[in-house]
Design a protein around this motif. Structure first.
Motif, short mmCIF file in Angstrom:
data_model
loop_
_atom_site.label_atom_id
_atom_site.label_comp_id
_atom_site.label_asym_id
_atom_site.label_seq_id
_atom_site.Cartn_x
_atom_site.Cartn_y
_atom_site.Cartn_z
N ALA A 107 0.87 -1.18 0.00
CA ALA A 107 0.00 0.00 0.00
C ALA A 107 0.90 1.23 0.00
N PHE A 108 0.65 2.14 -0.93
CA PHE A 108 1.38 3.39 -1.02
C PHE A 108 0.38 4.55 -0.99
N ARG A 109 0.83 5.67 -0.47
CA ARG A 109 0.06 6.92 -0.55
C ARG A 109 0.62 7.71 -1.72
N PHE A 110 -0.25 8.16 -2.62
CA PHE A 110 0.17 9.01 -3.73
C PHE A 110 0.40 10.41 -3.20
N GLU A 111 1.60 10.91 -3.37
CA GLU A 111 1.98 12.22 -2.83
C GLU A 111 2.08 13.30 -3.90
N GLY A 112 1.89 12.92 -5.16
CA GLY A 112 2.09 13.87 -6.25
C GLY A 112 0.80 14.52 -6.71
N ASP A 113 0.91 15.21 -7.81
CA ASP A 113 -0.22 15.82 -8.48
C ASP A 113 -0.73 14.84 -9.53
N GLU A 114 -2.03 14.84 -9.78
CA GLU A 114 -2.59 13.89 -10.74
C GLU A 114 -1.99 14.02 -12.13
N SER A 115 -1.39 15.17 -12.45
CA SER A 115 -0.75 15.32 -13.77
C SER A 115 0.43 14.36 -13.93
N GLU A 116 0.95 13.82 -12.82
CA GLU A 116 2.03 12.84 -12.88
C GLU A 116 1.57 11.50 -13.46
N ILE A 117 0.29 11.19 -13.30
CA ILE A 117 -0.25 9.92 -13.78
C ILE A 117 -0.35 9.96 -15.30
N ASP A 118 0.31 9.00 -15.93
CA ASP A 118 0.29 8.91 -17.39
C ASP A 118 0.28 7.43 -17.78
N ILE A 119 -0.89 6.92 -18.06
CA ILE A 119 -1.02 5.50 -18.43
C ILE A 119 -0.72 5.25 -19.91
N HIS A 120 -0.71 6.31 -20.71
CA HIS A 120 -0.51 6.15 -22.15
C HIS A 120 0.96 6.14 -22.54
N THR A 121 1.79 6.88 -21.82
CA THR A 121 3.24 6.87 -22.04
C THR A 121 3.91 6.76 -20.67
N PRO A 122 3.77 5.60 -20.03
CA PRO A 122 4.31 5.43 -18.68
C PRO A 122 5.84 5.39 -18.67
N GLY A 123 6.42 5.47 -17.47
CA GLY A 123 7.86 5.52 -17.30
C GLY A 123 8.58 4.29 -17.83
N GLY A 124 9.83 4.50 -18.21
CA GLY A 124 10.67 3.40 -18.64
C GLY A 124 10.44 2.95 -20.06
N GLY A 125 9.59 3.65 -20.81
CA GLY A 125 9.37 3.30 -22.20
C GLY A 125 8.60 2.01 -22.42
N HIS A 126 7.87 1.58 -21.42
CA HIS A 126 7.11 0.33 -21.54
C HIS A 126 5.78 0.56 -22.25
N LYS A 127 5.28 -0.52 -22.86
CA LYS A 127 3.99 -0.45 -23.51
C LYS A 127 2.91 -0.23 -22.46
#
Length: 169
Positions: A107-127
């Motif tokens: 379980a993690f608490r999200f500490e950022g702004d929702e603009s950080e969430i990007d499911i279409h071009t997520p981190g690490g260059g993954h599909k």
């Protein structure tokens, strides 16, 4: 800890400040079973790489699926949770090497702004894994998940419920 027939994996319950949990709708080019329609939603999860610690895998998978890295750890589930894939799926998934997954949940608490969430071009260059996402009530998750994972989700909900309740106060 694991049986060799189960794929070691992590699962992530990402809570926002209001006590809601991130869920994504699985991107899929095929319909597994028309009876499963409406059960495409799940929390982020993924495999543990050889030599990787579960906590590190959870942070990596979260970034690879959501682009999120602004989190704080709330808890690690005390036990590994296991589910079996339906037989027809286990023959097609992971080249038939596994009959299911054994998962360590965090379980993690999200500490950022929702603009950080990007499911279409997520981190690490993954599909992308998801084609849609939303914040959901933790208690609703078992009815949204694919039925063969339901028992795991019920256990996760019971174990992490107090994080939703704390935020709601």
């Amino acid at each position: 800890m694991h049986q060799h027939t189960y794929r070691p994996c992590v699962g992530i319950a990402l809570f926002n400040r209001r006590g809601r949990v991130f869920i994504g709708r699985r991107r899929s080019k095929r319909v597994l079973d028309p009876a499963l329609a409406g059960h495409e939603w799940q929390m982020p999860q993924g495999g543990i790489d050889p030599g990787e610690e579960p906590h590190a895998a959870a942070l990596r998978e979260l970034r690879e699926e959501t682009n999120v890295s602004s989190v704080s750890l709330l808890a690690e589930a005390p036990n590994w949770l296991t589910y079996d894939l339906p037989v027809d799926l286990s023959k097609r998934s992971w080249k038939g090497r596994y009959k299911g997954q054994t998962q360590k949940w965090f379980a993690f608490r999200f500490e950022g702004d929702e603009s950080e969430i990007d499911i279409h071009t997520p981190g690490g260059g993954h599909k992308p894994e998801f084609d849609a996402w939303r914040w959901e009530s933790l208690d609703r998750l078992p009815v949204l998940i694919i039925p063969f994972k339901r028992e795991v989700y019920e256990t996760v909900v019971a174990g992490f419920r107090h994080f939703a309740d704390i935020a709601a106060d």
